[in-house]
Design an enzyme around this catalytic site. Structure first.
Site, short mmCIF file in Angstrom:
data_model
loop_
_atom_site.label_atom_id
_atom_site.label_comp_id
_atom_site.label_asym_id
_atom_site.label_seq_id
_atom_site.Cartn_x
_atom_site.Cartn_y
_atom_site.Cartn_z
CG LEU A 11 -0.04 4.28 7.48
CD1 LEU A 11 0.60 2.93 7.16
CD2 LEU A 11 0.18 4.66 8.94
N GLY A 14 1.35 13.92 2.77
CA GLY A 14 1.91 14.81 1.77
C GLY A 14 0.81 15.33 0.86
CB VAL A 15 0.81 16.00 -2.79
CG1 VAL A 15 -0.22 16.41 -3.84
CG2 VAL A 15 1.99 16.96 -2.82
NE ARG A 47 9.34 11.21 5.21
CZ ARG A 47 10.00 11.36 4.07
NH1 ARG A 47 11.16 10.75 3.90
NH2 ARG A 47 9.51 12.12 3.10
NE ARG A 48 9.14 17.42 6.36
CZ ARG A 48 9.18 16.62 5.29
NH1 ARG A 48 10.11 15.68 5.21
NH2 ARG A 48 8.30 16.75 4.31
CD GLU A 191 8.28 14.35 -7.89
OE1 GLU A 191 8.95 15.14 -7.17
OE2 GLU A 191 7.09 14.07 -7.68
CG ASP A 202 4.88 6.11 -12.46
OD1 ASP A 202 4.62 6.17 -11.25
OD2 ASP A 202 4.02 6.31 -13.35
CE LYS A 206 1.28 5.10 -12.33
NZ LYS A 206 1.24 6.47 -12.89
#
Length: 432
Positions: A11, A14-15, A47-48, A191, A202, A206
């Protein structure tokens, strides 16, 4: 060796997801040997779908993630899409349809880890998530398995590479926060919207995961005290250097001295240059673990990035597949201790406080009185009179250990003194 392959649904591509798929392909023979059966990428939800994904058969690509996890032939679902929804629903659906799950989703696990573990147990499936904390660094499994016979008292770490890169740049070059952030963005470490990193969200997620595992207690994201690092200045670093310290954004999980409660917090702090975490440079992560029997342990390495994170995902995938072949499951949630999570005010720490004060007799006595009235002992005091200060001086006070509530009350009382023109900086001191 079993010849029928174990089927894996991915699922997200991406990276991290693309690296997981690449390693599954390039290391297929080694994975087969280590697991005892071949693993097959049976579907990839994205998604794409029109995007070209090198090394992935377009026939495997789908936009219907729900249908993919509902397939009765899927053995393991690897979730690397992140966020709360639809990840949460997809994971629980995977359990309901017989698949185990490997996830890198720190936000979801910090918020709903208990419910996800319960769903996995209900359906007799695994939930592994080494990649959710500190990228490639083996940390969750050592805490959950290698130290299972020990008593962990403290976990102290740098768990966000973006913030460490920024603070390291400020320390080594004298750059201001915005200048260091701009460089981190240009290099791809930050980002376009760095809020989750620089405001500590973030790291807080964690910290919740680490505290829960280390102390066998359910710790949610809401239980973690959080401060960002956007207010850290070059002047703070200059002051830290005078103390033989540097500044890091730390995740700190502690068991109380009496063992009756735990705390979890994220905030910038000064740490001595002699501490192992002080030498962690660039975008690297490191976590310092203190336990009764093992003593002090440090885990160090790249905390993010496609290949490092995929390494942790594949490690979990191998473990889950082995369990699948054995008809067993690995360690689930361990929350038997059920210790209360204390508020930040009860944490015992030290403060470094920089004040702008009137340059006249009696000021230090007034300041010292405020500390005494709040039960906070002063360790050191430094005063600097600036040539162009127009009757103003800089007063730096470093305290002994006291509760955070007492220290916070002290600062509020200092702000009310007529002789205190302003509180320039407040920072905790850790690692001593």
């Amino acid at each position: 060796m079993r010849t029928r392959p174990l089927k894996v649904a991915l699922l997200g591509c991406g990276v991290v997801g693309s690296e997981v798929a690449r390693i599954m392909t390039t290391h297929a023979d080694d994975l087969t040997a280590r697991i005892g059966a071949p693993v097959e990428l049976a579907g990839v939800a994205v998604r794409r779908p029109s995007k070209v994904r090198e090394g992935i058969d377009p026939a495997l690509v789908t936009t219907d993630a729900t249908a993919l996890v509902k397939r009765g032939d899927i053995d393991v679902v690897v979730e690397v899409i992140g966020g709360i929804e639809p990840a949460r629903t997809l994971i629980t659906t995977a359990f309901e349809h017989g698949a185990s799950v490997v996830s890198a989703n720190k936000a979801l696990l910090a918020q709903d880890g208990a419910a996800l573990h319960a769903a996995a147990e209900q359906h007799g499936r695994d939930l592994y998530y080494e990649a959710a904390v500190a990228g490639a660094i083996p940390l969750i499994r050592p805490l959950r398995e290698s130290l299972a016979g020990d008593k962990v008292n403290r976990v102290l770490g740098i768990v966000n590479g973006t913030t460490n890169f920024i603070l390291d740049k400020m320390d080594s070059t004298g750059a201001g926060y915005q200048e260091a952030l701009d460089e981190a963005t240009a290099l791809g470490y930050a980002e376009a919207d760095p809020t989750a990193d620089v405001e500590g969200f973030d790291a807080a997620a964690k910290a919740a995961i680490l505290a829960g595992i280390a102390f066998h207690t359910r710790v949610r994201l809401d239980d973690v005290y959080r401060e960002g690092m956007t207010e850290v200045t070059a002047a703070d670093f200059a002051s830290a250097k005078e103390m033989g310290c540097t500044i890091k954004l730390l995740a700190i999980c502690e068991r109380a001295a009496d063992g009756g409660s735990v705390t979890a917090r994220v905030h910038p702090a000064m740490i001595p240059l002699k501490h192992p975490l002080a030498g962690v440079r660039g975008a690297y992560n490191a976590v310092f673990v203190e336990s009764d029997a093992a003593g002090q342990l440090m885990f160090y390495g790249p905390g993010a990035g496609g290949a490092p994170t995929a390494s942790a995902v594949l490690g979990d995938l191998v473990a889950v597949c082995r369990n699948r072949l054995d008809g067993a499951t690995g360690p689930g949630e361990s929350a038997y201790a059920a210790l209360p999570v204390s508020p930040m005010g009860e944490v015992v720490t030290r403060y470094h406080i920089s004040l702008d004060v009137a340059d006249k007799p009696g000021v230090l006595a007034q300041v010292a009185t405020v500390f005494a009235e709040h039960g906070v002992s002063i360790d050191t005091v430094r005063q600097h009179v600036r040539p162009d200060s127009d009757g103003e001086a800089s007063l730096v006070v470093v305290t002994h250990r006291a509760t955070d509530a007492a220290l916070g009350g002290t600062v509020e009382a200092l702000r009310k003194l007529d002789t205190v023109r302003g509180v320039a900086s407040i920072m905790r001191v850790e690692g001593e």
